[in-house]
Design a protein around this motif. Structure first.
Motif, PDB file in Angstrom:
ATOM      1  N   PHE B  27      77.948  87.048 153.857  1.00 42.31           N
ATOM      2  CA  PHE B  27      77.983  85.729 154.468  1.00 42.31           C
ATOM      3  C   PHE B  27      76.561  85.182 154.510  1.00 42.31           C
ATOM      4  O   PHE B  27      75.795  85.464 155.411  1.00 42.31           O
ATOM      5  CB  PHE B  27      78.571  85.828 155.872  1.00 42.31           C
ATOM      6  CG  PHE B  27      78.946  84.499 156.444  1.00 42.31           C
ATOM      7  CD1 PHE B  27      79.504  83.515 155.653  1.00 42.31           C
ATOM      8  CD2 PHE B  27      78.751  84.236 157.780  1.00 42.31           C
ATOM      9  CE1 PHE B  27      79.860  82.291 156.181  1.00 42.31           C
ATOM     10  CE2 PHE B  27      79.107  83.012 158.324  1.00 42.31           C
ATOM     11  CZ  PHE B  27      79.662  82.048 157.517  1.00 42.31           C
ATOM     12  N   ILE B  29      74.132  82.469 155.011  1.00 45.17           N
ATOM     13  CA  ILE B  29      73.827  81.115 155.458  1.00 45.17           C
ATOM     14  C   ILE B  29      72.324  80.911 155.472  1.00 45.17           C
ATOM     15  O   ILE B  29      71.816  79.978 156.046  1.00 45.17           O
ATOM     16  CB  ILE B  29      74.408  80.807 156.850  1.00 45.17           C
ATOM     17  CG1 ILE B  29      73.869  81.784 157.865  1.00 45.17           C
ATOM     18  CG2 ILE B  29      75.903  80.855 156.838  1.00 45.17           C
ATOM     19  CD1 ILE B  29      74.187  81.353 159.261  1.00 45.17           C
ATOM     20  N   PHE B  82      75.567  86.846 159.671  1.00 42.09           N
ATOM     21  CA  PHE B  82      75.515  85.502 160.230  1.00 42.09           C
ATOM     22  C   PHE B  82      74.258  85.309 161.079  1.00 42.09           C
ATOM     23  O   PHE B  82      73.516  84.342 160.924  1.00 42.09           O
ATOM     24  CB  PHE B  82      76.784  85.308 161.066  1.00 42.09           C
ATOM     25  CG  PHE B  82      76.825  84.048 161.847  1.00 42.09           C
ATOM     26  CD1 PHE B  82      77.014  82.838 161.196  1.00 42.09           C
ATOM     27  CD2 PHE B  82      76.696  84.069 163.214  1.00 42.09           C
ATOM     28  CE1 PHE B  82      77.069  81.672 161.924  1.00 42.09           C
ATOM     29  CE2 PHE B  82      76.752  82.901 163.938  1.00 42.09           C
ATOM     30  CZ  PHE B  82      76.937  81.703 163.293  1.00 42.09           C
ATOM     31  N   THR B  84      71.555  87.214 161.023  1.00 46.41           N
ATOM     32  CA  THR B  84      70.371  87.344 160.184  1.00 46.41           C
ATOM     33  C   THR B  84      70.058  86.010 159.521  1.00 46.41           C
ATOM     34  O   THR B  84      68.912  85.570 159.489  1.00 46.41           O
ATOM     35  CB  THR B  84      70.606  88.396 159.087  1.00 46.41           C
ATOM     36  OG1 THR B  84      71.235  89.515 159.670  1.00 46.41           O
ATOM     37  CG2 THR B  84      69.311  88.821 158.459  1.00 46.41           C
TER      38      THR B  84
END
Lengths: 351, 290
Positions: B27, B29, B82, B84
């Motif tokens: 994930f 972002i 997330f 991180t």
């Protein structure tokens, strides 16, 4: 016990981050000891610095709490920056136009601004419930939209012509929140909201359902909770808190008007605080005061040792990463050790 | 039309980088932050050596470093991806602003004649064709690279061993491990690739699109990239199409400003469009299910 754990791992992570920060300061050719002394002088030591720490912490307490409640309900509300700024604009406009006098007026402004922030958050909840749109993306996009839209309103329809930067008119003097010994009333309002939120999450049926939704989505559904409806409520409540943070910035801050960049990074800091505080309402507030201290002390570092105040932003990011890393590393390896001990025991007993 | 391609490029490049992490089920972002850091170091390198190539090199190295940090936390220390990502984004925003003040001693934006921008390319056969030449020629090479990459990625991900392993890692890391592939290694590779591509997207922003660095200049493009990836479920060709669509709307906003529409309203458009596209997509999907 659990919350103590969260705070302890937090302290370990913070200590490590200060160490990393010291190395960075040293690399820049400054003395870390002087820098950190300035940080403490301006953030903690005198009554004046302590009160500016608490004033700085006020919006952070609210946005941090908002993010924490959302995350612990398994709702990804990344919309705090947008909700805050919408609330701030509402307060700025009401503060100028609202005909209700004095204390009652203040209450009305705070509540309406909160509700506007809540509705803005609730919008993402509605989109999720009826159209299954990921609140992660929608809240993010709504942030940008709020940012530009409020700026548009402050630049064109509601512009104060005497101002050099896009800003609304100053609110009426009677709506200014007073300070007690240097601490603005807004800090106490934030603390009051901590109690309210704790109560909602711990004792109310709705709060229980929110937490259940966070623990196990399907289980709470089977248990008869209206998860999708609760999601909207979580969004509304956390949006309310963020909107309130924005309103307090206007009524209790120094400018008493809406200007460009008033939201600063309060919203994102709130998200980080929730992470550092492990999504607990009280823990998050404790760390919010700590971040307020960093902000107040950061100004000191800039004055005394000419380290740009942005450095505290770097320090905050390092703190977040290291605190969470410390926590997850400890729990990962302690789980591993526990598992291997268990295996040994089982093997021994079967021999 | 011409502007659509240049506006689309940073979003496209970052999204293509994100495709790798999407299939590896990371994930990611942090693209927003990687882009911003790439933009900064691109300008720094170009300023110090008055060469766009060194700027590019600086940017790619910074992308690799950020990817290493991301992997160190997310893969080695088991920090939530997330969280991180959010940490890295904050680090990028604070760090670049901090460095901007520390190195160049300016606040807001840094412009200097010493910064060399990316060269534009004159493509031999293309410059003979009248309309296409106007739209497609004389772009910085990254634009062509991005489009080629989109096509290439479609092949890499769906028709090579690497792509298969990447997707397998994302689907089921445990099974992949039993087949002798190290899922962490695959995830690391994907983060690394996404770091490099995102930082190149950043360089394009600061050295190709304009020739300056300003605070927070990525301005949500990384998030839009992420939204696109999720929307098209990672298909590289879909990403190409969607990026061009967004590029088109972004260039429309420039045109609209000539018609006395306030810039704040036009700047809002890309985000509103993202929401509308997401809405239409979910609306249709819901209808099909019923």
């Amino acid at each position: 016990m659990k919350s103590l754990n969260k705070i302890l791992t937090g302290i370990v992570g913070i200590a490590l981050s200060f160490l990393a920060g010291a190395i960075l300061i040293k690399l820049q050719g400054n003395s870390p000891i002087d820098a950190y002394r300035a940080l403490f002088d301006y953030g903690l030591v005198s009554w004046f610095s302590l009160s500016s720490t608490l004033n700085n912490a006020t919006p952070l307490i609210l946005t941090g709490m908002a993010a924490a409640i959302a995350f612990s309900s398994n709702v990804v509300n990344l919309g705090e920056p947008g909700q805050l700024i919408v609330g701030a604009l509402t307060a700025a406009l009401l503060g100028y136009y609202l005909p209700i006098p004095g204390i009652i007026g203040i209450f009305v402004i705070l509540i309406i601004s909160g509700i506007v922030g809540g509705l803005y958050g609730g919008l993402a909840g509605v989109l999720k419930k009826y159209y299954k749109m990921d609140e992660f993306i929608t809240t993010l996009m709504l942030n940008f939209i709020a940012d530009y839209f409020t700026l548009y309103l402050a630049t064109y329809p509601f512009l104060d012509k005497n101002s050099y930067v896009p800003a609304t008119r100053m609110i009426k003097k009677e709506f200014f929140l007073p300070t007690i010994n240097g601490i603005n009333i807004s800090f106490f309002i934030a603390i009051f909201m901590v109690f309210v939120s704790s109560f909602v999450v711990t004792y109310l049926k709705k709060g229980y359902e929110w937490r259940m939704m966070g623990y196990n989505y399907n289980f709470s559904k089977i248990g008869g909770c209206e998860n999708e409806e609760n999601l909207i409520w979580v969004m509304f409540y956390t949006g309310f808190l963020s909107g309130l943070a924005g309103a307090l910035l206007i009524l209790g801050g120094t400018q008493h008007r809406f200007t460009k960049g008033i939201g600063a990074n309060y919203g994102w800091d709130g998200v980080m605080l929730a992470i550092v505080g492990g999504n607990g309402v009280v823990e998050t507030s404790v760390f919010a005061i700590f971040f307020g201290f960093l902000k107040a002390g950061g100004i000191g570092m800039e004055f005394e040792v000419s380290i740009p105040s942005e450095f505290t932003m770097v320090l905050q990011a390092i703190i977040v990463l290291l605190v969470v890393a410390t926590r997850s590393t400890i729990s990962y390896y302690s789980d591993k050790i526990r598992a291997s001990l268990k295996v040994q025991r089982v093997v021994k007993s079967s021999e | 039309m011409r502007d659509s391609f240049s506006s689309a490029t940073p979003i496209l490049l970052a999204a293509l980088g994100g495709t790798f992490t999407y299939y590896a089920n990371v994930f990611n972002i942090a693209m927003e932050g990687m882009m911003l850091i790439g933009a900064f170091f691109g300008v720094l390198g170009s300023y110090l050596f008055q060469s766009w190539a060194i700027g590019m090199l600086f940017a790619v190295i910074s992308g690799v470093v950020v990817a290493l940090i991301f992997s160190a936390f997310a893969l080695s220390l088991k920090t939530d991806e997330f969280l991180t990502g959010i940490g890295i984004n904050m680090l990028a925003l604070g760090g670049t602003t901090y460095l901007l003040r520390n190195i160049f001693e300016v606040k807001g934006a840094f412009i200097s004649p010493r910064i060399e921008s990316l060269p534009t390319w004159d493509i031999p056969i293309l410059n003979q064709i009248p309309i296409l030449s106007q739209i497609l020629n004389y772009h910085p090479f990254i634009v062509y690279l991005a489009i080629l990459l989109a096509l290439l990625l479609e092949v890499i991900i769906f028709h090579t061993k690497f792509g298969l392993r990447l997707r397998a890692t994302g689907e089921d890391p445990e099974t992949t491990r039993s087949l002798g592939i190290n899922p962490n290694k695959m995830k690391f590779t994907s983060i690394l690739l996404s770091g490099i591509l995102s930082s190149m997207a950043g360089t394009y922003l600061s050295l190709g699109y304009v020739t300056l660095f300003s605070e927070n200049m990525s301005n949500g493009r990384g998030w839009i990239s992420l939204a696109i990836i999720i929307l098209v479920k990672g298909r590289p060709l879909g990403i190409l199409l969607m990026s061009l669509l967004f590029g088109f709307f972004e260039s429309v906003t420039f045109t609209l400003q000539n018609f006395n529409i306030p810039p704040q309203i036009t700047s809002m458009l890309p985000y509103v469009i993202t929401l509308v596209v997401l809405f239409l997509y979910s609306f249709n999907k819901n209808k099909e299910e019923k």
